[in-house]
Design an enzyme around this catalytic site. Structure first.
Site, short mmCIF file in Angstrom:
data_model
loop_
_atom_site.label_atom_id
_atom_site.label_comp_id
_atom_site.label_asym_id
_atom_site.label_seq_id
_atom_site.Cartn_x
_atom_site.Cartn_y
_atom_site.Cartn_z
N ILE A 142 0.82 -1.21 0.00
CA ILE A 142 0.00 0.00 0.00
C ILE A 142 0.85 1.26 0.00
O ILE A 142 0.38 2.34 -0.34
CB ILE A 142 -0.98 0.03 1.20
CG1 ILE A 142 -0.23 0.19 2.53
CG2 ILE A 142 -1.88 -1.18 1.21
CD1 ILE A 142 -1.13 0.57 3.68
N ASP A 143 2.14 1.14 0.37
CA ASP A 143 2.99 2.33 0.48
C ASP A 143 3.47 2.88 -0.86
O ASP A 143 3.96 4.00 -0.92
CB ASP A 143 4.24 2.01 1.33
CG ASP A 143 3.89 1.74 2.78
OD1 ASP A 143 2.84 2.24 3.22
OD2 ASP A 143 4.64 1.02 3.46
#
Length: 788
Positions: A168-169
């Site tokens: 998700i980063d």
């Protein structure tokens, strides 16, 4: 390595017969991983390979046994809309040791697996590459220990690895987007939008912490998408004295009648001396210096949870299929690769080149070389940062350039989510460039009626999260009122025009270009930004608003399918908008796991309908309980939604029953998605900079005069690039009768949807990714910042 233009390669030329492919998810989970697993399994089975799940990541590979399970077509049903990873993920210390990798190699050889599809972050992919490099040595050891036969070394001589980044980063270099990032942004923006309403009620300041220990992408893009007052990220530590500057800005905004302040902090935010900046630090600072009522919200793991967005489902599905193709084409000399996204294209990059650059970013940050770290992150990250600075921090009047140019902005056509973000960006960038900005209400109808007013910086505050068109928009074309419009342009001394809209906006710009021969008032720089849920504008792969509409379709399809859980077998017929353009039906169908999608661009007859019914009937008899069929509103004059519903109801008697649903204008409403907010914001900023350049170039003898083709353009995304294209040159690419481009890139995704629904079909792989190399600094023409 360029793909030859002279020859199209089709899927039938590739065969996975005899190959065994295993798929695993490793490290942290991310929404969309299940869509990738589903695509790998179904594409692998489709080409004749055996496909295996490895449960619990590398731990399952080391432990073996039931953790390595053969997958079937049905075993990945109903997982497309599920967040996390249903095959499990785990951190595995044992795999980091030589003994652990030896056990893993033994377990793979027992199943005859020599092809691995790894979905994870840079640590997981680095481990996979080390495993691949040690493979032959590990097999030799296993022979020496008597655990495998000697001929197994030759039979399973090479381990092939293809990676997909699930994180998700969005912290992996080489790809514009990683699986899960868009969904995480959805969670953040949902929370920010909710917080903004309560903050306004009480005149509060909110400090939000989002994930990103080493990468500030989520914080930066969410700040851009919600118009945050301040953002703190690891790659851009604030300069000394930032505390006073931040408080001054918060105070000035509150004095300017803004009732709330939003500060977004990445969990890894640091100052110039690498000291952490925490949300509690910031809260105490604001309370002490300003006395504002301040609250802290730490979003935590909510960002990892929930159902994946339409973007992540499509991205993961495309990547999963591309990963299988890469494994089919690999040889013993092919390096391990990672499937990446650049602009709107899948590419394959050497895995270790990407990992090494990702590690270089951290080394640059540890060495306080922050500008270098931003550049290493890639042009997408760099442009996000530049755009945020441009829009969030207003320069004092004394520091603004003075251009004496007047620029008008208007919306034309049907409303699309993201239009307001584009207008806000245009107004603020225009003011920063020294222009006087004018807003035109109600499109060209308002233009000829004189509904034109100057619009200031503060007037567009809070616009990014608003759906529809705050300026007002109409479908009226300018041709009938061109004389009055020219008069209004003369009266208001309009020197440039920015139009945000759909197909009507494209037609309008063509009419204004043709009117230049009669009215010199139109001999000015004019630019159009495509904004329509239908995504039917020529010259661009994507339009502002289409992503929001896709999410509305996918969310509704999920709910409709869920409504049938626990009931007898049922097929849903869903009608989508789009005019004659089948984008929403096709791409929405891919994201929702549809069994068929009927569109105008791909003609069909009663035999095709009958074949689809029979196909669904066979599937219903064996396993699935629910079917989903999408129909574009204008796909066929006679085969209406009612007709298809009645046909399915009649032919499915005894096996399944049918329901129908017309989605209607709900696809056009609602708050814009993070993608549309960001896309609208960034292409609008780019368009305004182009306008400034053209105004400077065409200003002669005290006036602006621009009558060349390249002074009347559409800014669109084409494959990997944002391109300004003269609208007159796009005429030949357009079917004006049906209001669609003659060629549409997304038609190549339709076979993918059919394959994943178990149809036998050809899959054109002429556009599939070829192994490329990581590019450190791409030229501006090849800007892929639009991929968020």
């Amino acid at each position: 390595m360029a793909q030859p233009d002279t020859k199209k390669v089709f899927f039938e030329n590739l065969s996975g017969t005899g190959k065994a492919i295993a798929v695993l998810t490793s490290g942290g989970d991310a929404q969309g991983m299940n869509a990738a697993v589903r695509a790998v399994v179904r594409m692998g089975l489709y080409v004749g390979a055996k496909v295996y799940f490895i449960h619990e990541g590398y731990q399952g590979m080391v432990d073996g046994g039931e953790n390595i399970e053969e997958a079937s077509w049905e075993s990945v049903s109903s997982m497309l809309q599920v967040g996390g990873t249903v095959i499990g993920s785990a951190r595995c210390k044992e795999f980091r040791s030589h003994e652990g990798r030896l056990k893993a190699a033994h377990n793979l050889v027992l199943q005859g697996i020599t092809n691995l599809c790894v979905i994870g972050g840079d640590g997981s992919l680095t481990g996979a590459n080390l495993f691949r490099e040690e493979w032959s040595g590990l097999l030799t050891e296993l022979v020496d220990q008597g655990l495998i036969e000697a001929d197994a070394v030759q039979k399973y001589s090479a381990l092939h690895i293809v990676g997909m980044v699930g994180s998700i980063d969005n912290d992996f270099c080489g790809t514009d987007m990683t699986i899960g990032t868009d969904s995480a942004l959805h969670r953040i923006i949902e929370v920010v939008d909710a917080i903004m309403t309560t903050a306004q009620s009480h005149q509060r300041t909110f400090v939000l912490e989002v994930m990103g220990r080493h990468c500030g992408y989520l914080a930066l893009v969410s700040a851009l998408a919600c118009g945050a007052d301040w953002v703190l990220i690891p790659e851009m530590p604030p300069e000394d004295g930032w505390e006073d500057k931040m408080c001054q800005k918060l105070s000035a905004n509150r004095a300017g009648m803004k009732r709330l302040n939003i500060i977004i902090v990445a969990e890894g935010a640091i100052d110039q001396n690498n000291r952490p900046i925490t949300t509690e630090n910031i809260k105490n600072l604001v309370v002490k210096c300003l006395g504002f009522d301040t609250r802290v919200t730490i979003l935590g793991h909510v960002q990892r949870g929930g159902t994946p967005s339409a973007f992540d489902r499509i991205l993961a599905s495309r990547m999963g299929v591309e990963a299988v193709l890469a494994l089919l084409e690999t040889t013993d000399n092919t390096p391990a690769c990672v499937v990446s996204l650049r602009g709107n294209q899948s590419v394959r990059l050497p895995l270790m080149e990407c990992v090494q650059m990702t590690q270089e970013v951290q080394r640059a940050m540890d060495g306080k070389r922050f500008e270098e770290a931003v550049k290493l992150r890639g042009r997408s990250f760099e442009n996000n940062l530049r755009t945020y600075k441009l829009l969030a921090h207003r320069k004092p009047e004394s520091e603004l350039p003075v251009s004496n140019f007047n620029v008008a902005v208007l919306n034309v056509g049907a409303p699309a989510a993201g239009m307001n973000a584009a207008v806000r960006s245009a107004v603020r960038v225009g003011i920063s460039e020294g222009h006087k900005m004018f807003a035109v209400s109600d499109g060209f109808e308002g233009f000829y009626k004189g509904q034109i007013r100057e619009i200031k910086w503060a007037d567009v505050g809070g616009w990014t999260g608003q759906g529809g068109s705050l300026l007002g928009t109409k479908r009226t074309l300018p041709a009938k009122h061109v004389e009055k419009i020219a008069e209004q342009m003369r009266m208001n001394n309009i020197n440039a025009l920015l139009i945000v809209g759909g197909f009507e906006a494209f037609e309008s710009l063509l009419q204004l270009y043709e009117a230049r021969t009669t009215y010199e008032e139109f001999c000015i720089p004019m630019c159009m930004l495509p904004a329509t849920i239908s995504n039917n504008v020529p010259g661009t792969d994507l339009s502002i608003g289409a992503d929001t509409a896709l999410n509305a379709i996918v969310e509704t399809c999920d709910r409709i399918k869920q409504s049938a859980s626990g009931t007898k077998r049922r097929v849903f017929i869903i009608e989508t908008m789009g005019g004659y353009c089948g984008y929403l039906a096709s791409v929405g169908g891919l994201a929702a796991g549809a069994d068929a999608a009927y569109i105008y661009e791909e003609p069909f007859d009663i035999k095709d309908l009958q074949a689809n019914v029979e196909h669904l009937t066979e599937k219903m008899k064996t396993s699935i309980q629910r079917g989903l069929v999408l129909r574009n509103e204008n796909c066929n004059e006679n085969y209406t939604t009612d007709f298809i519903y009645q046909l399915y109801s009649e032919e499915g008697k005894g096996v399944f029953d049918s329901r129908k649903n017309v989605l209607g204008h709900m696809q056009q409403g609602g708050a814009p998605s993070p993608f549309d907010r960001n896309f609208g914001t960034k292409i609008s900023a780019k368009a305004m900079q182009w306008v400034t350049k053209k105004l400077t170039e065409t200003f002669r003898q005290g006036r602006v005069f621009a009558n060349t083709e390249d002074s009347c353009c559409l800014l669109g995304m084409r494959r990997r690039a944002l391109v300004f294209q003269p609208v007159v040159q796009l005429k030949d690419e357009t079917d004006f009768v049906h209001r669609i481009p003659k060629e549409q890139w997304w038609l190549k995704l339709r076979p993918l949807m059919k394959i994943l629904a178990k149809y036998k079909t050809s899959y054109d792989v002429s556009d599939s990714g070829q192994l490329e190399h990581v590019i450190r600094n791409r030229p501006k023409e090849s800007d892929t910042s639009v991929a968020m």
